[in-house]
Design an enzyme around this catalytic site. Structure first.
Site, short mmCIF file in Angstrom:
data_model
loop_
_atom_site.label_atom_id
_atom_site.label_comp_id
_atom_site.label_asym_id
_atom_site.label_seq_id
_atom_site.Cartn_x
_atom_site.Cartn_y
_atom_site.Cartn_z
N GLY A 86 75.27 35.59 4.04
CA GLY A 86 76.67 36.02 3.94
C GLY A 86 77.42 36.18 5.23
O GLY A 86 78.62 35.95 5.28
N GLU A 133 76.83 42.06 9.83
CA GLU A 133 76.65 41.99 8.38
C GLU A 133 77.97 41.63 7.73
O GLU A 133 79.04 41.95 8.26
CB GLU A 133 76.14 43.35 7.88
CG GLU A 133 75.92 43.46 6.40
CD GLU A 133 74.83 42.55 5.84
OE1 GLU A 133 75.02 41.32 5.87
OE2 GLU A 133 73.81 43.06 5.35
N ASP A 134 77.91 40.97 6.57
CA ASP A 134 79.13 40.63 5.86
C ASP A 134 79.72 41.82 5.13
O ASP A 134 80.92 42.08 5.20
CB ASP A 134 78.92 39.45 4.90
CG ASP A 134 77.82 39.67 3.87
OD1 ASP A 134 77.10 40.71 3.94
OD2 ASP A 134 77.64 38.82 2.99
N ASP A 174 77.55 48.00 1.25
CA ASP A 174 77.98 48.80 0.11
C ASP A 174 77.09 50.02 -0.05
O ASP A 174 77.45 51.10 0.37
CB ASP A 174 78.17 47.98 -1.17
CG ASP A 174 77.03 47.03 -1.49
OD1 ASP A 174 75.88 47.32 -1.15
OD2 ASP A 174 77.32 46.01 -2.12
N LYS A 214 82.20 49.28 1.85
CA LYS A 214 82.60 49.95 0.60
C LYS A 214 82.20 51.41 0.74
O LYS A 214 81.10 51.80 0.32
CB LYS A 214 81.90 49.32 -0.61
CG LYS A 214 82.35 47.91 -0.93
CD LYS A 214 81.64 47.40 -2.17
CE LYS A 214 82.11 46.03 -2.57
NZ LYS A 214 81.37 45.54 -3.76
N PHE A 264 83.76 43.49 -6.76
CA PHE A 264 82.99 42.34 -6.33
C PHE A 264 83.86 41.46 -5.45
O PHE A 264 84.99 41.14 -5.81
CB PHE A 264 82.44 41.54 -7.52
CG PHE A 264 81.49 40.48 -7.08
CD1 PHE A 264 80.19 40.80 -6.72
CD2 PHE A 264 81.90 39.16 -6.96
CE1 PHE A 264 79.31 39.83 -6.28
CE2 PHE A 264 81.03 38.18 -6.53
CZ PHE A 264 79.72 38.52 -6.18
N ILE A 265 83.34 41.08 -4.28
CA ILE A 265 84.08 40.34 -3.27
C ILE A 265 83.46 38.95 -3.10
O ILE A 265 82.24 38.81 -3.12
CB ILE A 265 84.02 41.08 -1.91
CG1 ILE A 265 84.51 42.52 -2.04
CG2 ILE A 265 84.77 40.34 -0.84
CD1 ILE A 265 85.97 42.70 -2.20
N ASP A 302 79.25 35.28 -1.49
CA ASP A 302 79.09 34.34 -2.59
C ASP A 302 79.05 35.02 -3.96
O ASP A 302 78.84 36.22 -4.07
CB ASP A 302 77.79 33.57 -2.41
CG ASP A 302 76.56 34.43 -2.67
OD1 ASP A 302 75.78 34.11 -3.58
OD2 ASP A 302 76.37 35.44 -1.96
N ARG A 314 81.09 30.55 -0.81
CA ARG A 314 81.00 31.00 0.58
C ARG A 314 82.02 30.30 1.48
O ARG A 314 82.45 30.84 2.48
CB ARG A 314 79.60 30.77 1.15
CG ARG A 314 78.52 31.61 0.52
CD ARG A 314 77.20 31.43 1.27
NE ARG A 314 76.06 31.93 0.53
CZ ARG A 314 75.68 33.20 0.50
NH1 ARG A 314 76.36 34.11 1.16
NH2 ARG A 314 74.63 33.58 -0.20
#
Length: 178
Positions: free
Chosen positions: A48, A102-103, A106, A134, A155-156, A162, A168
């Site tokens: 990610g 990191e992408d 959460d 988050k 949800f992103i 992805d 992506r």
């Protein structure tokens, strides 16, 4: 707002590319100041974070290095809560300044495990840099120094993130349309 359909789900634009890049630049500028003279090793978490890491590194002006680690904790649209390291770290981290890229953070469980794992390799310091956070979903106490954007518990998709390995490549960040 633009909409895209990935497999069986529809998503709409949440954060356009221009805003993402502006926020990435803000984070890069802070890192350039904070890490001056340190030659940090950026550890990008695959899959990610690859887009974020590429854009971030192009905005870093100090000497640095990059490597990649692959962790898995997602299936479909939900975190499994179980983290498995797929590809490890080959670099000697002793005495190094490490920046995890990191992408999205959460629950924080993946990041906590990664920080603990890196700590056994005697780095000088470990810093966390995430594109998205988050805050309402965090389950563990983490010092996340570099956050490009805080997002709600939705949800992103896109900009490296992805849905079931798809989407992506999208330049914007999207949220799920119920």
């Amino acid at each position: 707002m633009g909409r895209v359909t990935i497999k069986d789900k529809t998503f709409e634009t949440f954060i356009p590319e221009e805003e993402i890049l502006r926020r990435v630049k803000t984070v890069a500028d802070r890192i350039n100041v904070d890490m001056a003279g340190k030659n940090p090793l950026f550890l990008a978490v695959l899959n990610g974070a690859f887009v974020f890491a590429a854009d971030l590194l192009r905005m870093i002006t100090i000497p640095c290095e990059i490597s990649f680690v692959k962790l898995a904790s997602y299936e479909g649209t939900t975190s499994t809560g179980k983290v498995k390291e797929v590809i490890g770290i080959n670099e000697n981290l002793a005495g190094r300044t490490v920046v995890i890229v990191e992408d999205i953070v959460d629950t924080g469980l993946t990041m906590k495990q990664m920080v603990e794992s890196l700590g056994t390799r005697q780095p000088e310091s470990v810093h966390i840099c995430t594109l998205l956070l988050k805050p309402d979903k965090l389950k563990v106490d983490l010092d996340i120094e570099y956050v490009a954007m805080e997002v709600p518990n939705e949800f992103i998709l896109g900009y490296g993130l992805d849905y079931d390995q798809q989407g992506r490549q999208l330049r914007d960040i999207y949220t799920l349309v119920e």
